[in-house]
Motif scaffolding. Structure first.
Motif, PDB file in Angstrom:
ATOM      1  N   UNK A  40     -11.156   1.624   0.196  1.00 45.26           N
ATOM      2  CA  UNK A  40     -10.204   1.971  -0.817  1.00 45.26           C
ATOM      3  C   UNK A  40     -10.499   3.292  -1.565  1.00 45.26           C
ATOM      4  N   UNK A  41     -11.875   3.652  -1.742  1.00 46.83           N
ATOM      5  CA  UNK A  41     -12.453   4.646  -2.162  1.00 46.83           C
ATOM      6  C   UNK A  41     -12.108   5.826  -1.260  1.00 46.83           C
ATOM      7  N   UNK A  42     -12.223   5.891  -0.216  1.00 44.28           N
ATOM      8  CA  UNK A  42     -12.197   6.881   0.767  1.00 44.28           C
ATOM      9  C   UNK A  42     -10.568   7.337   0.700  1.00 44.28           C
ATOM     10  N   UNK A  52      -4.246  -5.382  -5.828  1.00 47.93           N
ATOM     11  CA  UNK A  52      -3.713  -6.038  -4.557  1.00 47.93           C
ATOM     12  C   UNK A  52      -4.631  -6.153  -3.397  1.00 47.93           C
ATOM     13  N   UNK A  53      -5.669  -4.997  -3.400  1.00 47.29           N
ATOM     14  CA  UNK A  53      -6.484  -5.044  -1.977  1.00 47.29           C
ATOM     15  C   UNK A  53      -7.344  -6.244  -2.261  1.00 47.29           C
ATOM     16  N   UNK A 108     -10.014  -3.012  -8.826  1.00 49.90           N
ATOM     17  CA  UNK A 108     -10.291  -3.484  -7.333  1.00 49.90           C
ATOM     18  C   UNK A 108     -11.179  -4.570  -7.833  1.00 49.90           C
ATOM     19  N   UNK A 109     -12.372  -4.403  -8.667  1.00 46.42           N
ATOM     20  CA  UNK A 109     -13.421  -5.373  -9.188  1.00 46.42           C
ATOM     21  C   UNK A 109     -12.763  -6.433  -9.924  1.00 46.42           C
ATOM     22  N   UNK A 110     -12.026  -6.108 -10.895  1.00 46.88           N
ATOM     23  CA  UNK A 110     -11.302  -6.978 -11.656  1.00 46.88           C
ATOM     24  C   UNK A 110     -10.422  -7.937 -10.710  1.00 46.88           C
ATOM     25  N   UNK A 111      -9.594  -7.478  -9.926  1.00 52.67           N
ATOM     26  CA  UNK A 111      -8.891  -8.227  -8.868  1.00 52.67           C
ATOM     27  C   UNK A 111      -9.858  -9.173  -8.214  1.00 52.67           C
ATOM     28  N   UNK A 112     -10.873  -8.793  -7.796  1.00 51.02           N
ATOM     29  CA  UNK A 112     -11.776  -9.573  -6.927  1.00 51.02           C
ATOM     30  C   UNK A 112     -12.616 -10.612  -7.831  1.00 51.02           C
ATOM     31  N   UNK A 158       0.952  -1.089   0.003  1.00 51.25           N
ATOM     32  CA  UNK A 158       0.071   0.013   0.032  1.00 51.25           C
ATOM     33  C   UNK A 158       0.886   1.229   0.167  1.00 51.25           C
ATOM     34  N   UNK A 159       1.662   1.240   0.883  1.00 52.18           N
ATOM     35  CA  UNK A 159       2.546   2.453   1.095  1.00 52.18           C
ATOM     36  C   UNK A 159       3.439   2.747  -0.372  1.00 52.18           C
TER      37      UNK A 159
END
Length: 261
Positions: free
Chosen positions: A116-118, A84-85, A172-176, A30-31
């Protein structure tokens, strides 16, 4: 005689959100991705401002677009973070613990998307504002001089942050859905970034119109203070991006209900 006991802890939306927030910020990736995205946006913006001359070839470029060129690279970094999330937990096996703790499953996905959005919108907006202000130090004596109080400038900066965030949500949706980090990155680059460019080569007016509402093109329209030629209006672009993000999240939500893990 035995008495029923109330569990010390219950699964609540607040606790799921808190869990996902801690998971997001306690991993090194993340960092790395966030700092790289910030460096790209700020560094390219400063470079554009420091090297700009009024008699160059960029005088007709929108000021916000010019100073935030680096957001294109930053968006890729944050898209990787979105993948990655979700997919990252499948690669490590942590998703089993997450879904065991939250048996209804889909709240985990919604919490990931919310956190993630926030985080990404806040970081993108603050970095874009800082980049614009710093770049304007170099542009103050040129034909690209502007301020936050100028018409549509602040809206374009906020639109840029919204576009980057929604692109990240698509990733994020593609990863999920794919549950694979390499697969998610490949699908994002190939399907979201490259495919519209390929389709744009087709000699059909209907295709040219449709491409305006593809994710990357819609995000570009959101980040301009002046209307872009052959681009969707900001309102239509925002609606299109929200629909793309919603579709990208609905698919893995349905899969979560039907698959074992």
């Amino acid at each position: 005689m035995t008495t029923a006991t109330t569990p010390a802890y219950r699964v609540t939306p607040t606790r799921v959100l808190r869990s996902e927030w801690h998971k997001l910020w306690t991993v090194r990736s993340t960092w790395i991705t966030v700092l790289t995205a910030v460096a790209f946006l700020l560094g390219v913006g400063i470079l554009m401002g420091a090297t700009y001359t009024s008699d160059g070839g960029d005088s007709d470029v929108d000021t916000v677009v010019l100073t935030l060129y680096g957001s294109q690279l930053g968006a890729i970094c944050l898209a990787v973070l979105g993948i990655l999330v979700t997919a990252g937990e499948y690669s490590t096996g942590l998703i089993r613990a997450s879904l065991t703790a939250v048996p209804r499953r889909t709240p985990v996905l919604w919490a990931k998307a919310t956190v993630f959005t926030a985080a990404v919108f806040t970081i993108s907006l603050v970095t874009a504002l800082l980049t614009f202000l710093v770049a304007q130090i170099f542009l103050s004596d040129t034909d690209q001089a502007a301020s936050l109080t100028d018409d549509a400038v602040l809206a374009a900066i906020a639109g840029n942050a919204a576009g980057v965030t929604l692109l990240g949500l698509v990733a994020l949706g593609l990863g999920a859905a794919l549950r694979s980090v390499p697969g998610g990155i490949g699908a994002f680059i190939g399907g979201v970034m490259v495919l519209p460019e390929v389709l744009g080569m087709l000699p059909y007016d209907a295709m040219e119109t449709a491409i305006r509402y593809f994710p990357t093109q819609a995000a570009g329209a959101l980040g301009s203070a002046t209307p872009m030629p052959n681009a969707a209006s900001p309102g239509a672009a925002l609606l299109a991006l929200c629909l793309w993000a919603a579709a990208a999240l609905i698919v893995p939500a349905l899969l979560l209900r039907r698959r074992d893990v």
